[in-house]
Structure formats: C-alpha cells, structure tokens
Design an enzyme around this catalytic site. Structure first.
Site, PDB file in Angstrom:
ATOM      1  N   ASP A 236       0.836  -1.203   0.000  1.00 32.60           N
ATOM      2  CA  ASP A 236       0.000   0.000   0.000  1.00 32.60           C
ATOM      3  C   ASP A 236       0.872   1.256   0.000  1.00 32.60           C
ATOM      4  OD1 ASP A 236      -2.833   0.982   0.391  1.00 32.60           O
ATOM      5  OD2 ASP A 236      -1.929   1.909   2.152  1.00 32.60           O
ATOM      6  N   GLU A 300      14.599 -15.272   0.176  1.00 27.88           N
ATOM      7  CA  GLU A 300      15.030 -16.369   1.075  1.00 27.88           C
ATOM      8  C   GLU A 300      14.022 -17.506   1.089  1.00 27.88           C
ATOM      9  OE1 GLU A 300      15.477 -14.996   5.081  1.00 27.88           O
ATOM     10  OE2 GLU A 300      16.718 -13.313   4.436  1.00 27.88           O
TER      11      GLU A 300
HETATM   12  O1  TEU Z   1      -4.472   4.097  -1.572  1.00 29.77           O
HETATM   13  C1  TEU Z   1      -3.512   5.094  -1.762  1.00 29.77           C
HETATM   14  C2  TEU Z   1      -4.028   6.249  -2.447  1.00 29.77           C
HETATM   15  O2  TEU Z   1      -3.329   7.228  -2.516  1.00 29.77           O
HETATM   16  C3  TEU Z   1      -5.405   6.136  -3.019  1.00 29.77           C
HETATM   17  O3  TEU Z   1      -6.127   5.773  -1.941  1.00 29.77           O
HETATM   18  C4  TEU Z   1      -6.064   7.344  -3.548  1.00 29.77           C
HETATM   19  O4  TEU Z   1      -5.448   8.482  -3.183  1.00 29.77           O
HETATM   20  C5  TEU Z   1      -7.443   7.502  -3.056  1.00 29.77           C
HETATM   21  O5  TEU Z   1      -8.096   6.297  -3.107  1.00 29.77           O
HETATM   22  C6  TEU Z   1      -8.155   8.525  -3.871  1.00 29.77           C
HETATM   23  O6  TEU Z   1      -9.268   8.932  -3.163  1.00 29.77           O
HETATM   24  C7  TEU Z   1      -4.245   3.120  -0.627  1.00 29.77           C
HETATM   25  C8  TEU Z   1      -5.460   2.212  -0.521  1.00 29.77           C
HETATM   26  O7  TEU Z   1      -5.666   1.572  -1.735  1.00 29.77           O
HETATM   27  C9  TEU Z   1      -6.627   3.008  -0.076  1.00 29.77           C
HETATM   28  O8  TEU Z   1      -7.801   2.243  -0.011  1.00 29.77           O
HETATM   29  C10 TEU Z   1      -6.303   3.563   1.287  1.00 29.77           C
HETATM   30  O9  TEU Z   1      -7.350   4.393   1.711  1.00 29.77           O
HETATM   31  C11 TEU Z   1      -5.006   4.354   1.283  1.00 29.77           C
HETATM   32  O10 TEU Z   1      -3.962   3.660   0.643  1.00 29.77           O
HETATM   33  C12 TEU Z   1      -4.536   4.596   2.684  1.00 29.77           C
HETATM   34  O11 TEU Z   1      -4.061   3.407   3.237  1.00 29.77           O
END
Ligand code: TEU
Length: 585
Positions: A236, A300
């Site tokens: 993520d 690994e």
């Molecule tokens: O997403 C990263 C992210 O930057 C996107 O969420 C995007 O900015 C956003 O969806 C637009 O509105 C990840 C995950 O996929 C998302 O579900 C999480 O909310 C976010 O990280 C935080 O962990």
C-alpha cells in the site's frame, strides 16, 4: 505486419540513473514465473461474502466462495486488509499487522482460506500497509503517551508547530483525503502538544521510515505472513514511505489529478510529456532501499513470492523504478487505468507500458478497476466534464449512461485480457457491476466524504457488497439480510447465479476470455500492431490471436478468421462501436 505507433508521439526511453543500471542478461532471460502472466483477482473482504451474518464480509465467506473464483479461471487472489483495525479507513488503518480482526475471523480462518485456495490452485497475496498505522496501534499509543523527543515518538513523524504557541502546523501539506495532513496532540495536562503527520486520515499516522526500528518491525511482519505461506504482498502507498528531509512546504499543481494530496496527475499524453515535479512526500529515492531490503527477504523463501507496488507515480518510465530486478516484481499500471477509451490513447499507453516495464525486465500489468476508483463499467461512460469521476454521486457532473458504460467496460476488458503481462481484476467487475452512484449520504463511510464535508463523494460507490444470488436476501452476499453498504434494488440481473451459463452474460465473457488467454498463452506473448485500420481501432496480434477493439463511433469491417471471443454479439462481418473481438486464423 508493421508497427502502427502514432508518429507524433515520442515515448521516452526508460531513464537510467547510476543506481538503476539493469543487468541486460536478466532482461534477456525474462522468466516464466507465475506472476509474469497471472490474472490476479482483488477481494475486498468486507464486501465479498459474509458467513457470520453481520453484514460485513469475512474470511470464512471468502473460503466458501473460492470455488466460484477457480471456475472463473483466475490464477491468484489479492486480499485487501483483514487485520486488526478500528476500520476508520476500511482496514487500511492497521492496529495489529499480525492478527485478524474479529470482524473478519481468526488466524485459523486465514489458514483454512489458504489451504482451500491452494487446493484449488490459487495463489494468495495479502496487503501490507507500511506507510502508516492506525492511531489505535500500540506503537502510536505509546508515542502519544511518551514525551517529545522520546524513542517512542521517533517511530512516527511528530514535530513542534510553528508560530506563537506552536499553533500553526509544521508545514502546508494536505491529506490525500482532504484537509490538513497534520493533527495536533494534547499533552497529559490538557495543553496543546506536538503535531503528527498523516498523509491520509488523522487516524492513520505516518511512520518514520528513516528509523531503523520501524524497518526491523516490518521485516518481522513480512516473515510472519511468509511463514504462513502467502505468495506475496500488495504494498500500500508504495511511493510514500520516505519524506523529503526537512519536510518542505509544497503546493500541488492545480491539475494534480485523482490523488488529492498532491500526487502527480495523469494526463492523456502518457509517456509524451516531461515528469512533473516530485512532491516531497511521494516517490523519494530512499523508498527503493526499503524494497531492496524486502526483496532479499522474499528471495530467502522457496516458491516465487511476489511484491506488487501500489505506487501512483507517473510517467511509466519513473514507475518502472519500483520493479527493477532487485526491487518489486510488479507495479499497478494506473496510467492504463486512467487512460481514456480512445484508439490513440490506448495504443500509446500499451506501448509506453511495455517499453517501460520490459526496460527493467518486469512484466507490464494492466488494471481497470479497484476499491479506490469509480468502477470502469461507469467510469468509461462519464462525460468529458468529469472524465475519471474521482468518486461520483447523485450531484456529480458527467453522469454515465449505464448501458454505454457496460458496453465499453466489456470491450475494454476483452482488450486488456488479451495483453501480455499480468492483469488485475476487482471483485464484481466480472458481473459487470456499475458504480453505485445513488448511495444515501447517511450510508457513506469513506473518510474522504467526511474530510471534505461531502464535497468529494469518495470510494463507497465501488465497495458495495457484490450480488451472488438474484433472489436471496442481500443477493446472497450475507447469510443474514444486511449489507454494510446498501445494495441497489435492481441488482438481481447482475447476480452471479443469473449470469452463469447464460450466453452473452458478462460473467461468461470473463470466463471465456480467461480460458482462451490461458489456452493461447497470451500472458507471455507480445503485441504486434496491425496496420490498415483507422485511428479509433486498436488492432494487434498476440501470437496466433488477432485482437481488434473498436473505440470509435462507426462500425469497421472484420478480417476473415475464426471468431474466438467477442465482447458483444456481431452482426455479419462488422465490428460495431465499443466492441472487441479475438480472432484466430
Ligand atoms: O491508496 C492510496 C491512495 O493514494 C489512493 O487511496 C487514492 O489516493 C485515493 O483512493 C483517492 O481517493 C491506498 C489504498 O488503496 C486506499 O484504499 C487507502 O485508503 C489508502 O492507501 C490509505 O491506506
């Protein structure tokens, strides 16, 4: 057969920095590991299948429904987070990385899920959320309880405020979800204290990845799941963990796209424009050391364990840095996801993707939907007023016509699944599900909705629990009647049991496409552009299969051959608008 690149477009070669010299031998001997050509299906656990009857999906529900996915013909599942979490951002706010939230089950349920997947020949990828923890995490609770300057606080990004009394945030950064990226703490005596950084919700404090202690914790977390047999990780916010030294102010350009908070926006001229300035919180060079370290850990372990970067970085040549031979294996191709459904754009993004990823020995990936974006069965019919949507609701401009959206979605998917590399599907797209635009405001849960006071609808519309059975309560999603987000009353025709075995259904289109993709080994193939079609037509050969997609408004004549797949019924030898065919000679 000749290449039919639009001549005016110059795709920059993968830029090579001194630290990214790629071993050309490695590229020449590109392997056939499973992930290079895999179709990976994203399960969003809270909306997939609910066994406990509480209206929220769970691990046992997933296990029960896995045979349906095996029947669909996918190779792997990726599970969005199911870890202990207060669910302020649907589980992307993790309070314990090594346990299952009771909402979703137990570690034993996970072991059963894994065993069931393995028996069906499906790989399992889990999500890892390293940029931030939940504010409920014991590390953050300890940090809040400790004094400024303490070891506990050094695990996160605490700073004193500026201005008299320290009541101005340490810098001007905004949260991706809207509002400021800083929240002030309160000291034990009730006085205002330091501020902490959160690029997302205030309940998601950013970790300080400059701190070796943080790095050590995550090595152990990776091992915890690798030891339990997972085949890999979806990482993520893989572009966000390192912040520029000094945390300088930054104001994103006005057109910074879907990423709020300042990620570079995607432009239709993919690959044909210079890099925009890098925000001080995304895509800093230091992140790559972290993935090199992680890669060594994965290597690994026996079997081909894989890491896929969720990095919203453009252009593709820059994103390719995440998948250099000693870093991750794949990165989501969001440039592809955000490309307009036009011939020139699709050709350009396909070329730019293959060039950029193969330049570092990685497979290209392809994706059209996920849990953060407007479902492509709606997005592809949004009007020019609001082409990507970024969360759409009843008052959004550019409302899509559902039939047009579904038609384009089927055509776009048929094109995507013919491309070499690895494709990602998001649960429900195989049913042709649209975005749920008319959700009642009172049902919305996405922090984006709250942090922008309803100005941005957020992502709930693509997260509505999926329909399995046309006539069951909650369409068979739950063993009870409830679903955590309300399902539309007209979803019966989308239910899996209403589509299975029905000629022409979206589910049958996906099932057939996946079977043919595997039979013709398209995932390890190549793209050879075909001449002789108009600008609106995307036409190429992948091995023995000819793929023709008509993005335009007039029908085009088809060549002679055996029709393998068509995204819509054909009338004679004409390929109607928004239709894709696969032909074999
Ligand atoms: O997403 C990263 C992210 O930057 C996107 O969420 C995007 O900015 C956003 O969806 C637009 O509105 C990840 C995950 O996929 C998302 O579900 C999480 O909310 C976010 O990280 C935080 O962990």
């Amino acid at each position: 057969m000749t290449l039919d690149n639009s001549p005016e477009i110059v795709v920059p070669a993968a830029d090579v920095e001194t630290d990214q010299i790629v071993d050309s031998k490695l590229i020449d001997t590109m392997g056939t590991e499973w992930w290079r050509s895999a179709v990976i299906y994203q399960i969003y656990p809270r909306s997939f299948a609910d066994d406990s009857g509480d209206g929220i999906g769970d691990l046992r529900g997933i296990t029960r429904r896995l045979p349906a996915l095996a029947q669909l013909g996918i190779d792997a599942i990726w599970l969005s987070p199911f870890y202990t979490s207060p669910q302020r951002d649907a589980g992307y706010d993790v309070a314990d990385y090594c346990d299952v939230d009771p909402l979703f089950g137990t570690l034993d349920d996970f072991a059963e899920l894994e065993a069931a997947a393995s028996a069906l020949g499906l790989k399992v990828i889990v999500d890892i959320v390293p940029n931030h923890t939940s504010s409920d995490h014991a590390w953050f609770q300890a940090a809040i309880a400790a004094a400024p300057g303490s070891e506990e606080r050094s695990r996160y990004i605490f700073r004193d405020g500026t201005g008299p009394g320290g009541d101005i945030a340490p810098n001007n950064w905004d949260s991706v979800f809207g509002g400021p990226a800083w929240t002030r703490t309160t000291n034990p005596d009730g006085t205002p204290g330091q501020w902490y950084l959160h690029l997302f919700d205030s309940t998601q404090p950013d970790l300080d990845w400059e701190n070796p202690w943080v790095r050590e914790q995550f090595r152990a977390i990776l091992r915890f799941w690798l030891d339990r047999g997972v085949d890999g990780f979806r990482v993520d916010v893989a572009h966000g963990m390192i912040k520029k030294a000094g945390l300088p102010d930054y104001t994103p350009p006005a057109d910074s796209g879907s990423m709020g908070g300042g990620t570079v926006g995607f432009e239709p001229e993919i690959g044909s424009h210079a890099e925009a300035p890098t925000p001080p919180y995304w895509a800093q060079d230091g992140v790559h050391d972290i993935y090199r370290d992680w890669r060594a850990i994965l290597d690994e372990y026996e079997g081909d364990r894989v890491m896929v970067a969720e990095a919203w970085v453009e252009p593709l040549t820059k994103l390719a840095r995440w998948v250099r031979p000693d870093e991750m294996h794949q990165a989501f191709n969001f440039s592809y996801l955000e490309s307009a459904w036009t011939g020139p754009t699709m050709r350009r993004v396909i070329d730019a993707s293959i060039d950029a990823f193969s330049g570092v020995g990685a497979p290209s990936t392809w994706v059209l939907s996920n849990h953060d974006v407007v479902r492509h069965a709606s997005r592809l019919a949004l009007t020019a007023e609001n082409p990507q949507g970024h969360g759409i609701g009843p008052k959004s401009p550019g409302q899509p016509v559902p039939a047009l959206g579904l038609r384009r979605a089927r055509s776009a998917t048929a094109l995507m699944l013919a491309l070499p590399g690895s494709a990602y599907l998001y649960q429900g797209e195989e049913l042709g599900l649209p975005e749920v635009i008319a959700l009642p405001d009172s049902a919305r849960e996405d922090p984006t909705w709250f942090r922008t006071n309803g100005e941005r609808y957020g992502r709930d519309g693509c997260r509505v629990p999926i329909p399995w059975e046309a006539t069951s309560p909650s369409y068979g999603f739950s063993t009870g009647a409830a679903s955590w987000l309300p399902q539309p009353g007209d979803w019966a025709p989308f239910a899996r049991d209403a589509q299975i075995g029905v000629a022409g259904s979206t589910l049958e289109l996906y099932t057939r496409a996946l079977a043919l993709r595997s039979e013709h080994n398209l995932g390890l193939g190549s793209v050879e552009w075909l001449d002789g079609y108009g600008d609106d037509v995307v036409a190429f050969r992948n091995g023995s299969v000819t793929v023709i997609a008509n993005t335009g408004e007039v029908a085009v004549e088809l060549p002679i051959g055996k029709m393998l797949l068509t995204s819509h019924e054909l009338h004679g030898a004409a390929l109607a608008p928004d239709t894709t065919v696969w032909i074999v000679d």
